[in-house]
Design an enzyme around this catalytic site. Sequence first.
Site, PDB file in Angstrom:
ATOM      1  N   LYS A 159      -3.596  -1.493  14.740  1.00 28.38           N
ATOM      2  CA  LYS A 159      -2.803  -0.467  15.426  1.00 28.38           C
ATOM      3  C   LYS A 159      -3.225  -0.350  16.892  1.00 28.38           C
ATOM      4  O   LYS A 159      -4.416  -0.389  17.209  1.00 28.38           O
ATOM      5  CB  LYS A 159      -2.979   0.873  14.723  1.00 28.38           C
ATOM      6  N   SER A 164     -12.768   1.395  10.885  1.00 29.05           N
ATOM      7  CA  SER A 164     -12.028   1.457   9.623  1.00 29.05           C
ATOM      8  C   SER A 164     -12.641   0.539   8.571  1.00 29.05           C
ATOM      9  O   SER A 164     -13.028  -0.596   8.856  1.00 29.05           O
ATOM     10  CB  SER A 164     -10.571   1.052   9.852  1.00 29.05           C
ATOM     11  N   LYS A 212      -5.757  10.447   0.823  1.00 28.54           N
ATOM     12  CA  LYS A 212      -5.805   9.070   1.349  1.00 28.54           C
ATOM     13  C   LYS A 212      -7.042   8.393   0.791  1.00 28.54           C
ATOM     14  O   LYS A 212      -8.161   8.827   1.061  1.00 28.54           O
ATOM     15  CB  LYS A 212      -5.855   9.179   2.886  1.00 28.54           C
ATOM     16  N   GLU A 239       0.831  -1.211   0.000  1.00 29.82           N
ATOM     17  CA  GLU A 239       0.000   0.000   0.000  1.00 29.82           C
ATOM     18  C   GLU A 239       0.866   1.262   0.000  1.00 29.82           C
ATOM     19  O   GLU A 239       2.077   1.197   0.198  1.00 29.82           O
ATOM     20  CB  GLU A 239      -0.926  -0.017   1.214  1.00 29.82           C
ATOM     21  N   VAL A 277      -5.244   0.221   3.207  1.00 26.83           N
ATOM     22  CA  VAL A 277      -5.401  -1.232   3.180  1.00 26.83           C
ATOM     23  C   VAL A 277      -6.605  -1.611   2.308  1.00 26.83           C
ATOM     24  O   VAL A 277      -6.509  -2.465   1.423  1.00 26.83           O
ATOM     25  CB  VAL A 277      -5.574  -1.791   4.614  1.00 26.83           C
ATOM     26  N   ASP A 280     -11.055  -0.906   6.548  1.00 22.67           N
ATOM     27  CA  ASP A 280     -10.153  -2.064   6.432  1.00 22.67           C
ATOM     28  C   ASP A 280     -10.853  -3.353   6.885  1.00 22.67           C
ATOM     29  O   ASP A 280     -10.698  -4.407   6.257  1.00 22.67           O
ATOM     30  CB  ASP A 280      -8.908  -1.877   7.307  1.00 22.67           C
ATOM     31  N   ASP A 331     -16.737   5.332  14.379  1.00 22.24           N
ATOM     32  CA  ASP A 331     -15.566   5.235  13.510  1.00 22.24           C
ATOM     33  C   ASP A 331     -14.989   3.814  13.538  1.00 22.24           C
ATOM     34  O   ASP A 331     -14.326   3.408  14.494  1.00 22.24           O
ATOM     35  CB  ASP A 331     -14.506   6.266  13.928  1.00 22.24           C
TER      36      ASP A 331
END
Length: 302
Positions: A159, A140, A82, A21, A106, A142, A138
């Site tokens: 993370k 992600s 992004k 990525e 990702v 991903d 929120d």
Amino acid sequence: MRVLPEIEAARQAGGAIVALESTLISHGLPHPDNIEVARSAEAAVRNSGAVPATMAVLDGVTHVGLDDDTISRLATTPGVVKLSRRDLPAALSQASNMPAIGATTVSATMVLANQVGIPVFATGGIGGVHRGVADSMDISTDLFELSLTPVATVCAGPKAILDLPRTREYLETMGVTVVGYRCDDMPAFWARSSGLPVDIRAETPQEIAQLIGIRSGLGIGGAVLVCNPVAEEAAIDLDTIERWIESCIDSAPPGAAATPWLLAEIARRSDGESLAANKRLIVDNAALAGHIAVALAVIRSS
Ligand code: PSU
Ligand code: MN
């Protein structure tokens, strides 16, 4: 879409390719560490015997594989956008209000890898359920992508800035197979363990390739998430990380800016310790992804 000739040739020959990525270059790491890591990750894939395919969108065109110049542009141009899955259509529409360079997260990288038939992908840490999700909602993209798109993803876990128990739970709900590479617990990015279990432990890239093949054969879609704990020498203990996070998380901006802001702020608060761990884990994940891609290519050709 523009595919580098070397990648196209590997594709035709059924060779091993690893998708990489570009958001970690543009948003995740400071300059010049970002260029160094982008190059080292590609070199690590090559050392494993696979071809790297770093993804980005330039002037409305998807690029599969980037030349050195483009990597430098991604690493140094202010205002790179992004791009996650929802942003790809707009970025490819060549709309005049879109910045000329878009970095893929990702989710967007998995979409593009799947589109060109690259089955293995490496990143640093995946996104997940953010702390305070009850108010912010929120989560992600991903995680949603992993549930949908059959591109095996090698990471060092979600993370540590995230709500890790809820992220683990979400992966389970969405039916993502979470594999620990030589570990029983899901790692937490800068830390080697989150204390939360993986679904299955694997000792070799061959075992992981076999799992990817089995999942693919079931036709259920979605990904195998390979969790590779950060190297012992670079790892940070979870209590120390927690102190850094707590000292700044309330000041983080909302939305897509949250993760880049927190990574930069914690790099500062840790005197670069988190940055060193982040750099190391990205390159190690690229190397492991290369070995998995090679093993998968062997399985598929036999
Ligand atoms: N891994 C890193 N650094 C990063 C990322 C991953 O070591 O910056 C990026 C990936 O592109 C991932 C994104 O998709 O962080 C997650 O952003 P968000 O939390 O906004 O979904
Ligand atoms: Mn988000």
